[in-house]
Structure formats: structure tokens, C-alpha cells
Write a protein that holds these residues in place. Structure first.
Motif, PDB file in Angstrom:
ATOM      1  N   SER A 133       0.666  -1.142  -0.135  1.00 50.30           N
ATOM      2  CA  SER A 133       0.019   0.058   0.001  1.00 50.30           C
ATOM      3  C   SER A 133       0.835   1.360   0.169  1.00 50.30           C
ATOM      4  CB  SER A 133      -0.795  -0.034   1.203  1.00 50.30           C
ATOM      5  OG  SER A 133      -0.114  -0.151   2.409  1.00 50.30           O
ATOM      6  N   LEU A 134       0.412   2.316  -0.917  1.00 49.27           N
ATOM      7  CA  LEU A 134       1.373   3.465  -1.043  1.00 49.27           C
ATOM      8  C   LEU A 134       0.518   4.783  -0.151  1.00 49.27           C
ATOM      9  CD1 LEU A 134       2.307   2.980  -4.657  1.00 49.27           C
ATOM     10  CD2 LEU A 134       3.477   2.356  -2.875  1.00 49.27           C
ATOM     11  N   SER A 135       1.526   5.313   0.608  1.00 46.43           N
ATOM     12  CA  SER A 135       0.948   6.546   1.298  1.00 46.43           C
ATOM     13  C   SER A 135       0.966   7.697   0.409  1.00 46.43           C
ATOM     14  CB  SER A 135       1.533   6.734   2.488  1.00 46.43           C
ATOM     15  OG  SER A 135       2.756   7.039   2.281  1.00 46.43           O
ATOM     16  N   PRO A 136      -0.020   8.813   0.591  1.00 49.18           N
ATOM     17  CA  PRO A 136       0.110  10.035  -0.367  1.00 49.18           C
ATOM     18  C   PRO A 136       1.734  10.377  -0.427  1.00 49.18           C
ATOM     19  CG  PRO A 136      -1.811  10.049   1.031  1.00 49.18           C
ATOM     20  CD  PRO A 136      -1.113   8.691   1.208  1.00 49.18           C
ATOM     21  N   ARG A 137       2.311  10.576   0.884  1.00 51.79           N
ATOM     22  CA  ARG A 137       3.650  11.205   1.174  1.00 51.79           C
ATOM     23  C   ARG A 137       4.634  10.614   0.206  1.00 51.79           C
ATOM     24  NH1 ARG A 137       1.337  11.966   6.137  1.00 51.79           N
ATOM     25  NH2 ARG A 137       1.560  14.152   6.893  1.00 51.79           N
ATOM     26  N   PHE A 138       4.570   8.820   0.406  1.00 55.44           N
ATOM     27  CA  PHE A 138       5.496   8.183  -0.429  1.00 55.44           C
ATOM     28  C   PHE A 138       5.374   8.396  -2.067  1.00 55.44           C
ATOM     29  CE2 PHE A 138       6.582   3.957  -2.606  1.00 55.44           C
ATOM     30  CZ  PHE A 138       8.020   3.937  -2.098  1.00 55.44           C
ATOM     31  N   ILE A 139       3.897   8.561  -2.359  1.00 51.27           N
ATOM     32  CA  ILE A 139       3.528   8.857  -3.927  1.00 51.27           C
ATOM     33  C   ILE A 139       4.329  10.238  -4.314  1.00 51.27           C
ATOM     34  CG2 ILE A 139       1.857   9.081  -5.516  1.00 51.27           C
ATOM     35  CD1 ILE A 139       0.058   7.175  -3.759  1.00 51.27           C
ATOM     36  N   ALA A 140       4.121  11.212  -3.626  1.00 42.84           N
ATOM     37  CA  ALA A 140       4.610  12.449  -3.441  1.00 42.84           C
ATOM     38  C   ALA A 140       6.034  12.536  -3.693  1.00 42.84           C
ATOM     39  CB  ALA A 140       4.068  13.611  -2.478  1.00 42.84           C
ATOM     40  N   VAL A 141       6.940  11.887  -2.917  1.00 49.62           N
ATOM     41  CA  VAL A 141       8.273  11.808  -3.011  1.00 49.62           C
ATOM     42  C   VAL A 141       8.920  11.177  -4.081  1.00 49.62           C
ATOM     43  CG1 VAL A 141      10.301  10.609  -2.000  1.00 49.62           C
ATOM     44  CG2 VAL A 141       8.443  11.708  -0.390  1.00 49.62           C
ATOM     45  N   ILE A 142       8.106  10.092  -4.626  1.00 43.99           N
ATOM     46  CA  ILE A 142       8.711   9.379  -5.845  1.00 43.99           C
ATOM     47  C   ILE A 142       8.340  10.351  -7.022  1.00 43.99           C
ATOM     48  CG2 ILE A 142       7.970   7.420  -7.463  1.00 43.99           C
ATOM     49  CD1 ILE A 142       9.516   6.654  -4.986  1.00 43.99           C
ATOM     50  N   LEU A 143       7.065  10.807  -7.117  1.00 43.26           N
ATOM     51  CA  LEU A 143       6.662  11.795  -8.502  1.00 43.26           C
ATOM     52  C   LEU A 143       7.662  13.071  -8.291  1.00 43.26           C
ATOM     53  CD1 LEU A 143       2.996  11.300  -8.482  1.00 43.26           C
ATOM     54  CD2 LEU A 143       4.626  10.355  -9.837  1.00 43.26           C
ATOM     55  N   ALA A 144       7.863  13.612  -7.246  1.00 41.87           N
ATOM     56  CA  ALA A 144       8.646  14.659  -6.966  1.00 41.87           C
ATOM     57  C   ALA A 144      10.301  14.302  -7.362  1.00 41.87           C
ATOM     58  CB  ALA A 144       8.765  15.352  -5.750  1.00 41.87           C
ATOM     59  N   PHE A 145      10.556  13.097  -7.122  1.00 43.06           N
ATOM     60  CA  PHE A 145      12.269  13.020  -7.605  1.00 43.06           C
ATOM     61  C   PHE A 145      12.133  12.652  -8.877  1.00 43.06           C
ATOM     62  CE2 PHE A 145      15.173   9.197  -8.265  1.00 43.06           C
ATOM     63  CZ  PHE A 145      16.212  10.022  -7.875  1.00 43.06           C
ATOM     64  N   LEU A 146      11.100  12.118  -9.455  1.00 43.78           N
ATOM     65  CA  LEU A 146      11.213  11.687 -10.939  1.00 43.78           C
ATOM     66  C   LEU A 146      11.233  13.272 -11.795  1.00 43.78           C
ATOM     67  CD1 LEU A 146       8.989   8.639 -11.298  1.00 43.78           C
ATOM     68  CD2 LEU A 146      11.292   8.495 -11.589  1.00 43.78           C
ATOM     69  N   ILE A 147      10.420  13.998 -11.190  1.00 46.08           N
ATOM     70  CA  ILE A 147      10.032  15.513 -12.015  1.00 46.08           C
ATOM     71  C   ILE A 147      11.238  16.228 -11.729  1.00 46.08           C
ATOM     72  CG2 ILE A 147       8.970  17.592 -11.904  1.00 46.08           C
ATOM     73  CD1 ILE A 147       6.357  16.081 -11.037  1.00 46.08           C
ATOM     74  N   SER A 148      12.062  16.316 -10.570  1.00 46.95           N
ATOM     75  CA  SER A 148      13.529  16.841 -10.277  1.00 46.95           C
ATOM     76  C   SER A 148      14.462  16.165 -11.364  1.00 46.95           C
ATOM     77  CB  SER A 148      13.714  16.758  -8.783  1.00 46.95           C
ATOM     78  OG  SER A 148      14.903  17.341  -8.665  1.00 46.95           O
ATOM     79  N   LEU A 149      14.448  15.072 -11.374  1.00 52.00           N
ATOM     80  CA  LEU A 149      15.411  14.214 -12.144  1.00 52.00           C
ATOM     81  C   LEU A 149      15.455  14.659 -13.463  1.00 52.00           C
ATOM     82  CD1 LEU A 149      17.820  12.209 -12.299  1.00 52.00           C
ATOM     83  CD2 LEU A 149      16.143  10.526 -12.725  1.00 52.00           C
ATOM     84  N   LEU A 150      14.208  14.592 -14.167  1.00 47.55           N
ATOM     85  CA  LEU A 150      14.044  14.933 -15.566  1.00 47.55           C
ATOM     86  C   LEU A 150      14.177  16.255 -15.805  1.00 47.55           C
ATOM     87  CD1 LEU A 150      10.549  13.134 -16.199  1.00 47.55           C
ATOM     88  CD2 LEU A 150      12.675  12.738 -17.274  1.00 47.55           C
ATOM     89  N   THR A 151      13.876  17.249 -14.898  1.00 44.16           N
ATOM     90  CA  THR A 151      14.174  18.673 -15.117  1.00 44.16           C
ATOM     91  C   THR A 151      15.803  19.078 -14.928  1.00 44.16           C
ATOM     92  OG1 THR A 151      12.163  19.521 -14.226  1.00 44.16           O
ATOM     93  CG2 THR A 151      13.981  20.989 -14.015  1.00 44.16           C
ATOM     94  N   THR A 152      16.406  18.370 -13.956  1.00 39.76           N
ATOM     95  CA  THR A 152      17.801  18.312 -13.906  1.00 39.76           C
ATOM     96  C   THR A 152      18.568  17.886 -15.102  1.00 39.76           C
ATOM     97  OG1 THR A 152      17.779  18.309 -11.594  1.00 39.76           O
ATOM     98  CG2 THR A 152      19.704  18.220 -12.342  1.00 39.76           C
ATOM     99  N   THR A 153      18.046  16.836 -15.436  1.00 36.76           N
ATOM    100  CA  THR A 153      18.792  16.371 -16.765  1.00 36.76           C
ATOM    101  C   THR A 153      18.564  16.981 -18.043  1.00 36.76           C
ATOM    102  OG1 THR A 153      18.274  14.127 -15.954  1.00 36.76           O
ATOM    103  CG2 THR A 153      18.916  14.113 -18.259  1.00 36.76           C
ATOM    104  N   PHE A 154      17.513  17.665 -18.166  1.00 33.84           N
ATOM    105  CA  PHE A 154      17.161  18.501 -19.274  1.00 33.84           C
ATOM    106  C   PHE A 154      17.846  19.581 -19.243  1.00 33.84           C
ATOM    107  CE2 PHE A 154      14.909  22.242 -21.170  1.00 33.84           C
ATOM    108  CZ  PHE A 154      14.703  21.696 -22.570  1.00 33.84           C
ATOM    109  N   LEU A 155      18.269  20.322 -18.202  1.00 40.40           N
ATOM    110  CA  LEU A 155      18.861  21.501 -17.967  1.00 40.40           C
ATOM    111  C   LEU A 155      20.418  21.278 -18.348  1.00 40.40           C
ATOM    112  CD1 LEU A 155      17.243  23.351 -14.908  1.00 40.40           C
ATOM    113  CD2 LEU A 155      17.289  24.029 -17.431  1.00 40.40           C
ATOM    114  N   ALA A 156      20.957  19.885 -17.947  1.00 40.71           N
ATOM    115  CA  ALA A 156      22.268  19.733 -17.958  1.00 40.71           C
ATOM    116  C   ALA A 156      22.636  19.714 -19.171  1.00 40.71           C
ATOM    117  CB  ALA A 156      22.529  18.371 -17.397  1.00 40.71           C
ATOM    118  N   PHE A 157      21.997  19.507 -20.566  1.00 43.50           N
ATOM    119  CA  PHE A 157      22.107  19.515 -21.994  1.00 43.50           C
ATOM    120  C   PHE A 157      22.153  21.271 -22.489  1.00 43.50           C
ATOM    121  CE2 PHE A 157      20.980  15.302 -21.534  1.00 43.50           C
ATOM    122  CZ  PHE A 157      21.737  14.725 -22.005  1.00 43.50           C
ATOM    123  N   VAL A 158      21.719  22.033 -21.511  1.00 46.34           N
ATOM    124  CA  VAL A 158      21.636  23.555 -21.912  1.00 46.34           C
ATOM    125  C   VAL A 158      23.040  24.268 -21.696  1.00 46.34           C
ATOM    126  CG1 VAL A 158      20.835  25.935 -21.483  1.00 46.34           C
ATOM    127  CG2 VAL A 158      19.386  23.672 -21.473  1.00 46.34           C
TER     128      VAL A 158
END
Length: 363
Positions: free
Chosen positions: A2-27
């Protein structure tokens, strides 16, 4: 899992942060410090947005369910308090499980109501049939007399006797129904007294010896080394039990057979068994013989007589004594009805008192 709202928020926030940072790394021209600040800010922002969104959705659905539940009887649910429920890892699953249990419970109640409705219909049909037979018969005899047969003394006496016999059968049926109804509603109270059930059995044998003699059936009580069998029971009601069971054994047993009442003494209870060597009862009938008006062989039962309520009354009397009746039967091997009664101290009464009790119950 079972997934709690906080755990889901951490996973999604980490993925969003990872994608944003990866995209900016090529700039071109983006330093590591900028990437770090972007990663942290996107993670924190995404975490709170996702957490807020998930919590809003969860709270909204939970509140809807709570409003639905409160429209029903809350005592049917075993749900935790609202705050504690929302703090669980998956409150929706918890409520869903509770609703599933509730629905299952209600489905069982519906099935039981359907069975009771079917029983009610069968009971009304049986009562109507049982009343109709003696009423129509007596009505036919009386109308025949009124139409002119009264002038013939032989016909008049014969028809009046038949009408009276049918009305007597109707009277017995009404009395049995009244007794059964009073027992089911608890209006009849049991008067528990120390009594010698062996002496009572002997008295019942005496009342039924003519019926047994007509069918050449031997009546026996065993074992011989127990001249007295003291139990704690209601003498009047226990006489009904023994009379019904022994009379059935005589009427439905084989001619030239035997009926045996056997007493088996235990530490706290006396087991009473009424056994015959008759044709027995088929397995498909055993579970229904204690129902009102149920007859194994309807054609033979009509010839023998009876209301079809005897075993139902026996079951209710024994239930009121805190015991149950058991039946064992095999085709062509005979039938045995048995039950247990609490033992009584012999010192608590004497034989003279017991004879007075039995005399009152026979009157």
C-alpha cells in the motif's frame, strides 16, 4: 504493497526533479550550482503540489464515502475514527474492505429473509390444508344431515360422530399451534423440578399400551439396573416429549416390533434414547422432520393421524431445557431419537412427591 500519499509525492517529485535537472544539463552555460538549485526547488515544489493533489483527491473520496456510510446505520460498520482512518496508508482500501464486509453481511440477511419468506408461504399453505380437511369434512356431514338425512337415526348418529371426530382433530391442531407459538415467543415458562424420568416413561407406556398391543409392539425400558433416573426438567413438558416420541415410534414402527427407551448415565447428564426397529427415515428427510407439518410419508401419516406438529413441539421444549434432540436413522434399520438432561439429586425430593408431580401432569 500500500502506498501512502507522502510516498507517492516523494517518488513523483524525485522523478520530476530528475527529468528537469537532466534536461537543463544539456543546456549550455548552466553551472552545477544552478542544476543543484533547480533540482532542489523542483523537488520541493513538486512534492508539495503532488502531496496536496493526492491528499485532496483522497480526502474528497473519503468524505463522499463517509457521507454515504452515515446515511446507513453506522453500527453496521467497524470503521476507525475519521482522523485515524485518513492517517492510514491506504484509507480507500480500508473503507472498501469494510463496505465489502457490510455488503456480504447484508446479502446473508437477504438470503435469510428469502428463506423465511419461503417458509412462511409453505407454512400458510400447510396450515390452510390442515384446517381445510377437518372443516370441510365436518361441514359435509352436517349439511348432509340438514338436507334430510337427519330423519334416519343410524345415519344421523354415524354422521354426527364423524363430524365430532373431525372437529376434535381441528381442536387438537389449534391447541398444538397455540403451544408452538407460545414456546417460540417465550410465553410458556418451564418449571424445572427434580423428576424420575423412568417413572414418567412407565406411565407413558401405560397410556399407549393399547396402541402398542394393536400392532403387537413390545415396550421396554433399559437398563434394568437403573430403577430410578432423576433429572431436572419440567414434568408436564417432558411428558409431552416422551409421549410424542414414543407414540411416533409405535405408530411408524414395524408391526411385531419393539420400542426401547434407554437411559445412559454420565457425570452431569442423563442421555435419553428412544429407539424402534421400524423402516427408518431416508437421509433426505432427516434435516426436515422437525419442521412444522413436515411428514415423511404423507399418505401414511394421514391414515395414522396427528397434526404434524409433534416433533416441532418436542424440539422447542428441549431447546427450552438447554439441550438439543438428535436423530439417527437408516432405512430398514430403525430410528433413534436422543437428547440429554441435567442430572438431579435424589435427596432433593422423594418418591411420594414425584408420584404427586406425575399425577398432576397426567390429570
Amino acid at each position: 504493497m500500500s502506498l501512502s500519499p507522502r510516498f507517492i509525492a516523494v517518488i513523483l517529485a524525485f522523478l520530476i526533479s530528475l527529468l528537469t535537472t537532466t534536461f537543463l544539463a544539456f543546456v549550455d552555460g548552466v553551472s552545477r550550482g544552478m542544476l543543484f538549485v533547480t533540482a532542489i526547488s523542483s523537488f520541493v515544489t513538486s512534492f508539495f503540489l503532488v502531496l496536496y493533489t493526492v491528499d485532496i483527491l483522497v480526502f474528497r473520496e473519503v468524505n463522499k464515502m463517509y457521507r454515504t456510510i452515515q446515511k446507513l446505520k453506522m453500527r453496521d460498520f467497524n470503521i476507525a475514527p475519521r482522523k485515524k482512518l485518513i492517517q492510514e496508508s491506504n484509507p480507500l482500501r480500508t473503507i472498501n474492505d469494510e463496505i465489502f464486509v457490510y455488503v456480504t453481511k447484508k446479502q446473508k440477511e437477504i438470503d435469510e429473509l428469502k428463506k423465511l419468506e419461503l417458509f412462511r408461504r409453505e407454512f400458510l399453505a400447510d396450515v390452510s390444508h390442515e384446517f381445510k380437511t377437518p372443516i370441510f369434512a365436518a361441514q359435509g356431514f352436517i349439511h348432509t344431515l340438514l338436507d334430510g338425512a337427519m330423519e334416519d337415526e343410524n345415519v344421523r348418529e354415524r354422521f354426527l360422530l364423524k363430524a365430532a371426530k373431525n372437529l376434535d382433530s381441528l381442536d387438537i391442531l389449534v391447541k398444538d399451534l397455540l403451544v408452538l407459538s407460545q414456546m417460540e415467543t417465550g410465553d410458556i415458562k418451564m418449571n424445572f423440578l427434580p423428576m424420575d424420568i423412568r417413572l414418567l416413561t412407565s406411565n407413558v407406556y401405560g397410556r399407549l399400551e393399547n396402541i402398542a398391543a394393536d400392532r403387537n409392539i413390545a415396550l421396554k425400558i433399559k437398563p434394568d439396573n437403573m430403577p430410578e433416573v432423576w433429572v431436572k426438567a419440567d414434568p408436564d413438558r417432558m411428558e409431552q416429549v416422551m409421549l410424542n416420541l414414543i407414540e411416533n415410534a409405535i405408530k411408524y414402527g414395524n408391526e411385531n416390533g419393539k420400542v426401547i427407551v434407554h437411559f445412559n448415565e454420565g457425570k452431569k447428564y442423563i442421555e435419553v434414547a428412544i429407539r424402534d426397529n421400524g423402516p427408518g427415515i431416508s437421509p433426505e428427510h432427516l434435516n426436515r422432520i422437525f419442521e412444522r407439518f413436515y411428514r415423511v410419508d404423507k399418505s401414511r401419516s394421514k391414515e395414522i393421524g396427528g397434526t404434524g406438529l409433534g416433533l416441532a413441539i418436542v424440539k422447542h421444549i428441549l431447546n427450552a431445557h438447554g439441550t438439543k434432540i438428535a436423530v439417527m436413522s437408516k432405512p430398514e434399520k430403525g430410528t433413534t431419537f436422543s437428547f440429554k438432561l441435567e442430572k438431579a439429586s435424589v435427596e432433593s425430593t422423594d418418591a411420594d412427591d414425584q408420584e404427586i408431580i406425575l399425577a398432576e401432569s397426567n390429570s
